[in-house]
Design an enzyme around this catalytic site. Structure first.
Site: not given
Ligand SMILES: *Cc1c(COP(=O)(O)O)cnc(C)c1O
Length: 354
Positions: A100, A167, A191
């Protein structure tokens, strides 16, 4: 039978949240209307949005500190580009700790030669780099708090002389941090907070409005802030369900309480990985994630047996990401401790069989 859901995302949500969310789809607060067929401009929904925004700030201890919470669309992946569009003028520094992070870097590179302050790529991201410098004349520093795929997690954050962007998609609301160290936090809901379809963005207002480029409206944090996160039709179901999860967390006692539970789950999980000779952890110990435990079978011949046993025990979502292989146990906030105990039981049963 309800499964033990170790899915990495979209992931398990609290049962009571599911119940309330499904009731709201049929009849929202006895209004005679479904949540998903009523105007997002109705008082009922505006209240939901406001509550979700304020709960997010409250749980993170960021109320009254110059932050705004937004519920946007496009997933965390859209934030990769939105962050750069809104904050990147000259140069930014990125910490590369996994898939990511790499994707965030790739997007930001559309606008500039991003500087990687450090990377663990050569070790296939099994650790978190430490001891790097962050140039003080850059626009911002970007990092990923939890690397969902590789199972590493930043335990400490650097002293950052410039705005720090993070993030937190896969560990937001899971542990206590001094969130005021961050100037912008983003997290895809699916998530640890709600269904896919919305992304929480928490931004300190005073870092905005400093770039010279024109920003398209949908990409402009300032516009979303000025419209109360309702510049266009928000994903009403995802926002409402996220609000319910945040409420659930608050009633539970907030982040300090869930952190204790998460800590317990992680300890049970990792002690089995370490004690059981059939398994080997993927991430280096000091950087192990409390949310996603990655591990492999030492002997792949046992895979079929183990997979069958997992299936029989009702354990779901344990396959590792293709870039790591093996297994990944995602232990988000709503995963009951009993699910972890069940998994550990199956692992030790395999040992006694082998
Ligand atoms: C899942 C994930 C993303 C991508 O989220 P989308 O909402 O699918 O775009 C980004 N970063 C991290 C850390 C993730 O775990």
């Amino acid at each position: 039978m309800k499964k033990h859901n170790f899915s990495p995302g979209p992931c398990i949500l609290p049962n009571e949240v599911m119940l309330k969310a499904s009731e709201a789809v049929l009849d929202f607060n006895n209004s005679g209307l479904s949540l998903i067929e009523m105007s997002h401009r109705s008082k009922e929904f505006v209240d939901v949005m406001e509550k979700a925004r304020s709960l997010a700030l409250e749980l993170l201890n960021l109320e009254g500190k110059g932050y705004k919470a937004l519920f946007l669309q496009g997933g965390a992946s859209t934030q990769f580009i939105m962050v750069a569009l809104n904050l990147l003028e000259k140069r930014a520094g990125y910490l590369n700790t996994g898939t990511w992070s790499s994707k965030a870097i790739k997007e930001a590179k559309i606008y500039d030669d991003i500087y990687e302050v450090a990377s663990s790529e050569s070790a296939n991201f099994n650790y978190i780099p430490k001891g790097y410098d962050i140039p003080s004349d850059y626009d911002y520093f970007h990092c990923t708090s939890n690397n969902t795929i590789f199972g590493t997690q930043m335990k400490k954050f650097p002293e950052c002389p410039i705005p720090m962007v993070c993030d937190m998609s896969s560990d937001i609301f899971s542990r206590q941090l001094d969130f005021s160290k961050f100037d912008l936090i983003y997290a895809g809901a699916q998530k640890n907070m709600g269904p896919a379809g919305t992304t929480l963005v928490i931004v300190k207002e005073d870092i905005l409005g400093k770039v010279s480029r024109k920003i398209p409206s949908m990409m402009d944090y300032k516009i979303h802030i000025s419209k109360g996160s309702m510049f266009n039709t928000p994903p009403v179901f995802a926002v409402y369900t996220s609000m319910l999860t945040l409420e659930w967390l608050k009633n539970l006692g907030g982040i300090p309480v869930i952190e204790e539970i998460n800590d317990k789950k992680a300890r049970i999980m990792y002690s089995e990985i370490d004690i059981n000779p059939l398994f080997k952890g993927y991430a280096v110990k000091e950087d192990r994630s409390m949310m996603n435990a990655t591990f492999n079978l030492v002997n792949d011949n046992l895979k079929e047996t183990f997979d069958t046993m997992l299936k029989e025990a009702g354990i779901n979502g344990l396959n590792g990401h293709r870039s790591v292989g093996g297994y990944r146990a995602s232990m988000y906030n709503a995963l009951p401790i009993d699910s972890v105990k069940m998994l550990v039981e199956v692992m030790s049963e395999l040992e006694s069989k082998a």
